[in-house]
Design an enzyme around this catalytic site. Structure first.
Site, PDB file in Angstrom:
ATOM      1  N   SER A  71       1.765  53.591   6.875  1.00  0.00           N
ATOM      2  CA  SER A  71       1.830  52.553   7.853  1.00  0.00           C
ATOM      3  C   SER A  71       2.704  51.538   7.635  1.00  0.00           C
ATOM      4  O   SER A  71       3.123  50.943   6.708  1.00  0.00           O
ATOM      5  CB  SER A  71       0.522  52.041   8.104  1.00  0.00           C
TER       6      SER A  71
ATOM      7  N   GLU B 139       1.911  48.630   8.237  1.00  0.00           N
ATOM      8  CA  GLU B 139       1.268  47.790   7.231  1.00  0.00           C
ATOM      9  C   GLU B 139       1.952  47.271   6.039  1.00  0.00           C
ATOM     10  O   GLU B 139       1.503  46.294   5.489  1.00  0.00           O
ATOM     11  CB  GLU B 139      -0.291  47.802   7.365  1.00  0.00           C
TER      12      GLU B 139
ATOM     13  N   TYR C  84      -6.266  47.015   4.080  1.00  0.00           N
ATOM     14  CA  TYR C  84      -5.850  48.209   4.571  1.00  0.00           C
ATOM     15  C   TYR C  84      -4.337  48.574   4.154  1.00  0.00           C
ATOM     16  O   TYR C  84      -4.093  49.696   3.624  1.00  0.00           O
ATOM     17  CB  TYR C  84      -5.810  48.322   5.995  1.00  0.00           C
TER      18      TYR C  84
END
Ligand code: NDP
Ligand code: GDR
Length: 333
Positions: free
Chosen positions: A133, A135, A157
Site C-alpha cells: 500500500s 501507506e 496498518y
C-alpha cells in the site's frame, strides 16, 4: 505467446476474496478462463455480496480459512493447486488500526509469513502477489512517490504493510519465489466498504438526495489522495504475475485530489452543493494523518504496459450513481 495473455488451465487462489479487490480480481480472472478459488473466513453476515454484484459468486470455489492460521492455508493450497496466489487479506481500514494494532499487525503483516511459508513448503512454482500500500510512504519523503521512495508509515496498518513488503522481497531474494509486491495507491469503486471516505461520501450524497439524511460529518477535508478505480488496479496485479521475473510496482493515477474536491464532485453529480451539507467533526481526524500522496506508475507503464483507464470524475460518477440506484431501491416501498 503475448505476455499479458493467459493460457487455459491456470488456477488462482485469492485471499480476501470477499473484499472490494477480491471481487474485481475474481471477476477478471474468471473472464480470462481461470479456475478461481477464494479463501473465506466468513466473519460477516453477508460475506458474498460483492461477488454477487459482479456475478462471480457461483463460479468461485470458496475454501474455509484464515491467513493467521497456517494449516488452513496449507489445506487451501492442497485443495486448489494454484498456479497464482493473490494475498489480498488484511485489516485494511487505517483508522481502525490504532484501535486494533495487534490484530492489524497480525493479519496485514505477520500473516504474510504464513502465506509465503505455505508456498515454500508446498509448491515453489506458485506465483505470489502481495497487496502492499501507498501507506508505507506515510510522511512522504518526496512530492511524487515511486519504487525508490523511502518509507515512513504513519499508522500500525502502514507499519504492517512495510513488513509485508519487505518479507515479499526477502522470499524472492532468499528462496527464489516468484513474489511481487504491488504498492497500490487508493482505489475505490461502488463495492468499496462504507467506512472509507469515498464510499461514505457517495452513499451520503445518495441518502441526502433521496431525503433520507440531512448532513455529512467528515474529518480532515484537506487530505489529498491519489484515487483510482479498483477495476483498473486488479488488472495491474494480474499483469505483475504474468512477467517472467517478479518485481515490485507502484500503481497509481499520477493525480491527486483532496477529500473536499471529492465532495464537490460527488455532490454536484447529484445536483447538490457540498458546502450546504458537509460538516467538519474534529473527532474524525486521524491520530497521525498522511497529508498528501501522489504516485508515479511509470515503471508499471513501461514494464507491464499498464495505465489507469478511469478518471476521478468517472469514478465518482460511477459511485454516486450506484449508491443512488442501490439506496433508491432499498427505500422504495
Ligand atoms: P477490503 O477491506 O475490502 O478486503 C479485505 C479482505 O480481507 C476481506 O475479504 C476480509 O474478509 C479479508 N480478511 C480480513 N482478515 C482476514 C483473515 N484473518 N483471514 C482471511 N481473510 C481476511 O480491502 P480491499 O479489497 O480494499 O483491499 C485489498 C488489499 O489491498 C488489502 O490487503 C488492502 O490492505 C490492500 N490495499 C488496498 C487499497 C485500496 O485502496 N483499496 C490500496 C492499497 C492496498 P472479511 O470480509 O471476512 O472481513
Ligand atoms: P486511507 O482511506 O486511510 O487513505 O486508506 P480512507 O478513505 O479511510 O481515508 C482517506 C482520507 O480521508 C480522510 N477523511 C476520512 N476518512 C474516513 N475513513 N472517514 C471520514 O469521515 C473522513 N474524513 C476525512 C482521512 O483522514 C484520510 O486522509 C485506504 C485503505 O484502502 C487502505 O487499506 C489502503 O492501503 C490505502 O487507502 C492506500
Amino acid at each position: 505467446m503475448e505476455k499479458n495473455k493467459s493460457p487455459a488451465g491456470k488456477r488462482a487462489l485469492i485471499t480476501g476474496v470477499t473484499g472490494q479487490d477480491g471481487a474485481y480480481l475474481a471477476r477478471l480472472l474468471l473472464d480470462k478462463g481461470y479456475r478461481v478459488f477464494g479463501l473465506v473466513a466468513r466473519r460477516g453476515s453477508d460475506a458474498l455480496w460483492r461477488l454477487r454484484e459482479l456475478r462471480a459468486d457461483a463460479d468461485v470455489t470458496l475454501l474455509a480459512g484464515d491467513v493467521t492460521d497456517v494449516s488452513s492455508l496449507l489445506r487451501a493450497i492442497e485443495q486448489s493447486q494454484p498456479t497464482e496466489l493473490y494475498n489480498l487479506a488484511a485489516q485494511s481500514f487505517v483508522d481502525k488500526s490504532w484501535d486494533l494494532p495487534s490484530v492489524t499487525v497480525q493479519v496485514s503483516g505477520m500473516a504474510v509469513t504464513n502465506v509465503l511459508e505455505a508456498i515454500r513448503c508446498t509448491d515453489r512454482k506458485i506465483r505470489f502477489y502481495q497487496a502492499t500500500s501507498s501507506e508505507i510512504f506515510g510522511r512522504v519523503r518526496s512530492p511524487v512517490q515511486d519504487e525508490s521512495t523511502p518509507f515512513h508509515p504513519r499508522s500500525p496498518y502502514g507499519v504492517a504493510k512495510v513488513f509485508a513488503h519487505w518479507l515479499t522481497v526477502n522470499y524472492r531474494e532468499s528462496h527464489g519465489l516468484h513474489a511481487s509486491s504491488g504498492i497500490l495507491f487508493n482505489h475505490e469503486s461502488p463495492l468499496r466498504g462504507p467506512e472509507f471516505v469515498t464510499r461514505k461520501i457517495s452513499s451520503s450524497v445518495a441518502r441526502i438526495k433521496l431525503g433520507l439524511q440531512d448532513k455529512l460529518k467528515l474529518g480532515n477535508l484537506d487530505a489529498k489522495r491519489d484515487w483510482g478505480f479498483a477495476g483498473d488496479y486488479v488488472e495491474a496485479m494480474w499483469r505483475m504475475l504474468q512477467q517472467d521475473v517478479a518485481d515490485d510496482y507502484v500503481i497509481a493515477t499520477g493525480q491527486n485530489a483532496s477529500v473536499r474536491d471529492f465532495c464537490r464532485i460527488a455532490f454536484s453529480r447529484a445536483g447538490l452543493d457540498y458546502e450546504k451539507y458537509v460538516e467538519v467533526d474534529s473527532a474524525l481526524f486521524r491520530r497521525a494523518e498522511i497529508d498528501a500522496v501522489l504516485g508515479s506508475a511509470a515503471k508499471a507503464k513501461a514494464r507491464l504496459g499498464w495505465s489507469p483507464k478511469t478518471s476521478l470524475e468517472e469514478l465518482v460518477a460511477m459511485m454516486v450513481d450506484a449508491d443512488l440506484a442501490r439506496i433508491g431501491r432499498q427505500s422504495s416501498p
